[in-house]
Design a protein around this motif. Structure first.
Motif, PDB file in Angstrom:
ATOM      1  N   UNK A  10       8.315 -17.130   1.212  1.00 33.20           N
ATOM      2  CA  UNK A  10       8.264 -17.145  -0.245  1.00 33.20           C
ATOM      3  C   UNK A  10       7.444 -18.292  -0.810  1.00 33.20           C
ATOM      4  N   UNK A  11       7.198 -19.323  -0.048  1.00 39.08           N
ATOM      5  CA  UNK A  11       6.454 -20.485  -0.519  1.00 39.08           C
ATOM      6  C   UNK A  11       4.972 -20.288  -0.174  1.00 39.08           C
ATOM      7  N   UNK A  12       4.170 -19.868  -1.165  1.00 38.79           N
ATOM      8  CA  UNK A  12       2.751 -19.537  -0.947  1.00 38.79           C
ATOM      9  C   UNK A  12       1.992 -20.679  -0.265  1.00 38.79           C
ATOM     10  N   UNK A  13       2.347 -21.935  -0.553  1.00 41.24           N
ATOM     11  CA  UNK A  13       1.642 -23.073   0.034  1.00 41.24           C
ATOM     12  C   UNK A  13       1.884 -23.204   1.534  1.00 41.24           C
ATOM     13  N   UNK A  14       3.012 -22.715   2.032  1.00 38.68           N
ATOM     14  CA  UNK A  14       3.341 -22.861   3.447  1.00 38.68           C
ATOM     15  C   UNK A  14       3.366 -21.515   4.161  1.00 38.68           C
ATOM     16  N   UNK A  15       2.781 -20.493   3.542  1.00 44.31           N
ATOM     17  CA  UNK A  15       2.755 -19.162   4.145  1.00 44.31           C
ATOM     18  C   UNK A  15       1.425 -18.936   4.853  1.00 44.31           C
ATOM     19  N   UNK A  16       1.491 -18.155   5.900  1.00 46.19           N
ATOM     20  CA  UNK A  16       0.285 -17.783   6.640  1.00 46.19           C
ATOM     21  C   UNK A  16       0.301 -16.288   6.904  1.00 46.19           C
ATOM     22  N   UNK A  17      -0.881 -15.758   7.152  1.00 38.06           N
ATOM     23  CA  UNK A  17      -0.984 -14.377   7.592  1.00 38.06           C
ATOM     24  C   UNK A  17      -1.031 -14.400   9.111  1.00 38.06           C
ATOM     25  N   UNK A  18      -0.081 -13.724   9.719  1.00 40.23           N
ATOM     26  CA  UNK A  18      -0.004 -13.615  11.171  1.00 40.23           C
ATOM     27  C   UNK A  18      -0.922 -12.473  11.591  1.00 40.23           C
ATOM     28  N   UNK A  19      -1.856 -12.727  12.487  1.00 37.16           N
ATOM     29  CA  UNK A  19      -2.814 -11.732  12.949  1.00 37.16           C
ATOM     30  C   UNK A  19      -2.470 -11.331  14.383  1.00 37.16           C
ATOM     31  N   UNK A  20      -2.296 -10.036  14.586  1.00 34.34           N
ATOM     32  CA  UNK A  20      -1.965  -9.511  15.904  1.00 34.34           C
ATOM     33  C   UNK A  20      -3.060  -8.550  16.346  1.00 34.34           C
ATOM     34  N   UNK A  21      -3.666  -8.839  17.486  1.00 29.75           N
ATOM     35  CA  UNK A  21      -4.743  -7.982  17.997  1.00 29.75           C
ATOM     36  C   UNK A  21      -4.200  -6.591  18.321  1.00 29.75           C
ATOM     37  N   UNK A  22      -5.040  -5.567  18.071  1.00 32.37           N
ATOM     38  CA  UNK A  22      -4.692  -4.178  18.346  1.00 32.37           C
ATOM     39  C   UNK A  22      -5.869  -3.511  19.049  1.00 32.37           C
ATOM     40  N   UNK A  23      -5.735  -2.224  19.342  1.00 33.24           N
ATOM     41  CA  UNK A  23      -6.845  -1.471  19.931  1.00 33.24           C
ATOM     42  C   UNK A  23      -7.916  -1.156  18.897  1.00 33.24           C
ATOM     43  N   UNK A  24      -7.583  -1.308  17.625  1.00 32.95           N
ATOM     44  CA  UNK A  24      -8.529  -1.052  16.550  1.00 32.95           C
ATOM     45  C   UNK A  24      -9.390  -2.287  16.310  1.00 32.95           C
ATOM     46  N   UNK A  25     -10.384  -2.128  15.457  1.00 33.77           N
ATOM     47  CA  UNK A  25     -11.281  -3.230  15.135  1.00 33.77           C
ATOM     48  C   UNK A  25     -10.586  -4.321  14.318  1.00 33.77           C
ATOM     49  N   UNK A  26      -9.561  -3.923  13.555  1.00 30.55           N
ATOM     50  CA  UNK A  26      -8.880  -4.866  12.671  1.00 30.55           C
ATOM     51  C   UNK A  26      -7.485  -5.193  13.205  1.00 30.55           C
ATOM     52  N   UNK A  27      -7.012  -6.410  12.947  1.00 32.50           N
ATOM     53  CA  UNK A  27      -5.677  -6.788  13.438  1.00 32.50           C
ATOM     54  C   UNK A  27      -4.567  -6.272  12.528  1.00 32.50           C
ATOM     55  N   UNK A  28      -3.363  -6.190  13.079  1.00 32.68           N
ATOM     56  CA  UNK A  28      -2.165  -5.989  12.261  1.00 32.68           C
ATOM     57  C   UNK A  28      -1.886  -7.328  11.588  1.00 32.68           C
TER      58      UNK A  28
END
Length: 163
Positions: free
Chosen positions: A59-77
């Motif tokens: 909930x705290x935008x300043x301490x939030x990150x987007x978690x990137x998970x590799x997939x078989x597709x070109x883009x991550x989850x």
């Protein structure tokens, strides 16, 4: 006279180091308005994340990150979580505070109309991507705007290859 030149060189070297030392990720893009993708000399768009399930909310935008998970597709989850969790449990991560810096790509004024048409068609074909380098601090820098596997600058003939 030489100090501004040295500072400019240092800024260029810093940006180049960031791009080369970071991990490269691709994200699908979509336009704000298909009738007006171009504003000034920039193609405007937003990232169209492939949202996964939330393991942990943040909930705290300043301490939030987007978690990137590799997939078989070109883009991550992608899912949003705390930066502490993202650093240890994700394939890569991006600080949420930097998302707004990834919404435009500079294009030559001479190629603006053609670039807009190419990007609109690529969006319809779901074939437009932003290539981003993300360093170990979770700070992203744009590398290129891709249409399929090709740089838009190469397609326009302003890069190394002419199509």
């Amino acid at each position: 006279v030489s100090i501004p030149f040295i500072l400019l060189c240092l800024l260029i070297a810093r940006a180049e180091y960031h791009i080369r030392s970071g991990e490269q990720w691709s994200f699908e893009i979509t336009g704000y308005d298909p009738r007006d993708l171009l504003r000034g000399h920039y193609l405007q768009f937003r990232l169209d994340y492939d949202w996964g399930t939330n393991i942990e909310s943040c909930n705290d935008e300043q301490k939030c990150c987007l978690c990137l998970t590799k997939t078989d597709k070109k883009v991550p989850k992608v899912h949003q979580t705390s930066c502490e969790t993202a650093k240890t449990q994700c394939d890569g991560y991006m600080q949420s505070a930097y998302q707004n810096s990834l919404n435009r790509f500079y294009i030559s004024e001479n190629e603006a109309k053609r670039a807009e048409e190419i990007l609109q068609q690529a969006r319809r074909d779901n074939n437009a991507y932003l290539s981003v380098s993300i360093n170990i601090k979770g700070e992203p820098k744009i590398i290129d705007l891709l249409i399929g596997e090709y740089s838009i600058n190469d397609i326009l003939g302003v890069g190394e290859h002419k199509f």
